[in-house]
Design an enzyme around this catalytic site. Structure first.
Site, short mmCIF file in Angstrom:
data_model
loop_
_atom_site.label_atom_id
_atom_site.label_comp_id
_atom_site.label_asym_id
_atom_site.label_seq_id
_atom_site.Cartn_x
_atom_site.Cartn_y
_atom_site.Cartn_z
N PRO A 9 0.80 -1.23 0.00
CA PRO A 9 0.00 0.00 0.00
C PRO A 9 0.83 1.28 0.00
O PRO A 9 1.84 1.38 0.69
CB PRO A 9 -0.83 -0.10 1.28
CG PRO A 9 -0.16 -1.12 2.11
CD PRO A 9 0.51 -2.08 1.17
N ASN A 10 0.35 2.22 -0.79
CA ASN A 10 0.86 3.59 -0.90
C ASN A 10 2.16 3.70 -1.69
O ASN A 10 2.59 4.80 -2.00
CB ASN A 10 1.03 4.24 0.49
CG ASN A 10 -0.29 4.37 1.21
OD1 ASN A 10 -1.24 4.90 0.64
ND2 ASN A 10 -0.39 3.85 2.42
N ARG A 17 5.15 12.23 -3.39
CA ARG A 17 5.06 12.83 -2.06
C ARG A 17 6.17 12.30 -1.16
O ARG A 17 6.73 11.25 -1.44
CB ARG A 17 3.71 12.50 -1.41
CG ARG A 17 2.60 13.27 -2.04
CD ARG A 17 1.26 12.71 -1.69
NE ARG A 17 0.28 13.26 -2.63
CZ ARG A 17 -0.59 14.19 -2.32
NH1 ARG A 17 -0.64 14.69 -1.11
NH2 ARG A 17 -1.44 14.63 -3.22
N TYR A 22 11.19 8.88 1.15
CA TYR A 22 11.13 7.77 0.20
C TYR A 22 11.85 8.03 -1.12
O TYR A 22 11.87 7.15 -1.99
CB TYR A 22 9.67 7.39 -0.06
CG TYR A 22 8.97 6.91 1.19
CD1 TYR A 22 9.42 5.80 1.88
CD2 TYR A 22 7.86 7.59 1.70
CE1 TYR A 22 8.81 5.36 3.03
CE2 TYR A 22 7.23 7.16 2.86
CZ TYR A 22 7.71 6.05 3.52
OH TYR A 22 7.09 5.62 4.66
N ASN A 73 8.19 -5.61 -0.79
CA ASN A 73 8.07 -4.44 0.08
C ASN A 73 6.59 -4.34 0.39
O ASN A 73 5.81 -3.79 -0.42
CB ASN A 73 8.58 -3.17 -0.60
CG ASN A 73 8.49 -1.97 0.35
OD1 ASN A 73 7.91 -2.08 1.43
ND2 ASN A 73 9.05 -0.85 -0.05
N ALA A 76 3.15 -0.84 4.86
CA ALA A 76 2.66 -0.91 6.24
C ALA A 76 2.15 -2.31 6.60
O ALA A 76 2.12 -2.67 7.80
CB ALA A 76 1.56 0.12 6.44
N HIS A 79 4.02 -4.66 9.02
CA HIS A 79 3.91 -4.55 10.48
C HIS A 79 2.58 -5.05 11.02
O HIS A 79 2.35 -5.03 12.22
CB HIS A 79 4.12 -3.09 10.90
CG HIS A 79 5.21 -2.40 10.15
ND1 HIS A 79 6.53 -2.82 10.20
CD2 HIS A 79 5.20 -1.36 9.27
CE1 HIS A 79 7.27 -2.04 9.41
NE2 HIS A 79 6.49 -1.16 8.83
N GLU A 97 12.54 -9.67 2.12
CA GLU A 97 11.77 -8.49 2.53
C GLU A 97 12.65 -7.26 2.34
O GLU A 97 13.84 -7.29 2.67
CB GLU A 97 11.40 -8.63 4.02
CG GLU A 97 10.76 -7.37 4.58
CD GLU A 97 10.51 -7.47 6.09
OE1 GLU A 97 10.39 -8.60 6.63
OE2 GLU A 97 10.44 -6.39 6.72
N HIS A 99 12.81 -2.70 2.29
CA HIS A 99 12.20 -1.38 2.55
C HIS A 99 13.12 -0.30 2.04
O HIS A 99 14.36 -0.41 2.12
CB HIS A 99 11.96 -1.19 4.05
CG HIS A 99 11.07 -2.24 4.61
ND1 HIS A 99 9.72 -2.22 4.44
CD2 HIS A 99 11.36 -3.37 5.29
CE1 HIS A 99 9.20 -3.31 4.99
NE2 HIS A 99 10.18 -4.02 5.52
N LEU A 100 12.52 0.76 1.58
CA LEU A 100 13.28 1.95 1.16
C LEU A 100 13.93 2.61 2.37
O LEU A 100 15.11 2.95 2.35
CB LEU A 100 12.33 2.95 0.49
CG LEU A 100 11.76 2.52 -0.85
CD1 LEU A 100 10.40 3.16 -1.07
CD2 LEU A 100 12.71 2.90 -1.97
N ARG A 106 12.96 4.47 12.67
CA ARG A 106 11.70 5.22 12.62
C ARG A 106 10.83 4.87 13.84
O ARG A 106 11.33 4.41 14.84
CB ARG A 106 11.00 4.94 11.28
CG ARG A 106 11.87 5.35 10.08
CD ARG A 106 11.17 5.15 8.76
NE ARG A 106 9.99 5.99 8.65
CZ ARG A 106 9.07 5.87 7.69
NH1 ARG A 106 9.20 4.94 6.76
NH2 ARG A 106 8.03 6.68 7.64
O1 CA2 Z 1 10.42 2.11 3.80
C1 CA2 Z 1 9.60 1.38 3.23
O2 CA2 Z 1 9.81 0.90 2.11
C2 CA2 Z 1 8.24 1.09 3.89
O3 CA2 Z 1 7.85 -0.23 3.51
C3 CA2 Z 1 7.29 2.12 3.33
C4 CA2 Z 1 5.90 2.05 3.97
C5 CA2 Z 1 6.01 2.06 5.49
O4 CA2 Z 1 4.72 1.87 6.05
C6 CA2 Z 1 6.95 0.99 6.01
O5 CA2 Z 1 7.03 1.11 7.41
C7 CA2 Z 1 8.32 1.15 5.40
C8 CA2 Z 1 5.05 3.24 3.54
C9 CA2 Z 1 4.96 3.43 2.06
C10 CA2 Z 1 4.36 4.77 1.81
O6 CA2 Z 1 4.81 5.20 0.57
C11 CA2 Z 1 4.63 6.53 0.27
C12 CA2 Z 1 5.30 6.98 -0.82
C13 CA2 Z 1 5.19 8.30 -1.17
C14 CA2 Z 1 4.37 9.15 -0.45
C15 CA2 Z 1 3.69 8.67 0.65
C16 CA2 Z 1 3.80 7.34 1.01
#
Ligand code: CA2
Length: 146
Positions: A9-10, A17, A22, A73, A76, A79, A97, A99-100, A106
């Site tokens: 997601p996202n 954004r 990110y 990836n 959220a 978690h 697994e 993550h960026l 965090r």
């Molecule tokens: O660091 C990562 O790759 C995460 O998987 C990114 C997730 C976060 O919930 C994990 O804890 C770590 C969130 C992705 C949100 O992506 C966005 C990208 C651009 C703007 C807003 C959100």
């Protein structure tokens, strides 16, 4: 050999954004670069992103008998999702697994992953390079265990 890249997601918002956390690359940029790197290794990269937990579970099931490995990836859902953990365990396909961001630097709720325990390995904190590093780690694991 097929490798499946899953984004949760996202992550479709990448590059639009929160570049401070990110980065500036879009998901399409990351997928195209990784597909290029995979091709150099004679690997076909299949990419899928969804904001829906069940869609990710369904895509994991579809990988059975097709994908030699999975890069995930889960955003959220990392978690929160026992369903994604169970799907990965159910298909028994080796996965990395990634993550960026460095999730351990965090908020505390990002420190725990439901996926990490059964992963081949976990990569986090290197921005888009996390994807390349995860691919390298996965391929080295698959080739060692071929
Ligand atoms: O660091 C990562 O790759 C995460 O998987 C990114 C997730 C976060 O919930 C994990 O804890 C770590 C969130 C992705 C949100 O992506 C966005 C990208 C651009 C703007 C807003 C959100």
């Amino acid at each position: 050999m097929h490798v499946l890249l899953l984004n949760g997601p996202n992550l479709n918002l990448l590059g639009q954004r929160e570049p401070g956390i990110y980065g500036q690359s879009s998901l399409a940029d990351i997928e195209a670069e990784l597909a290029r790197e995979a091709k150099q290794e004679s690997v076909q990269l299949d990419c899928f992103q969804s904001n829906f937990e069940g869609a990710l579970v369904d895509r994991i099931h579809q990988a059975m008998g097709v994908s030699a490995g999975i890069l995930i990836n889960a955003g959220a859902y990392t978690h929160t999702s026992i369903a994604i953990r169970d799907a990965l365990a159910g298909v028994a396909i080796p996965y990395v697994e990634l993550h960026l961001s460095n999730t351990h630097a965090r908020e505390e709720f990002r420190h725990h992953s439901f996926l990490a325990e059964r992963a081949v390995g976990v990569i986090c904190g290197f921005g888009p390079a996390s994807y390349s590093l995860a691919l390298k780690g996965l391929l080295s694991h698959l080739r060692r265990n071929a």
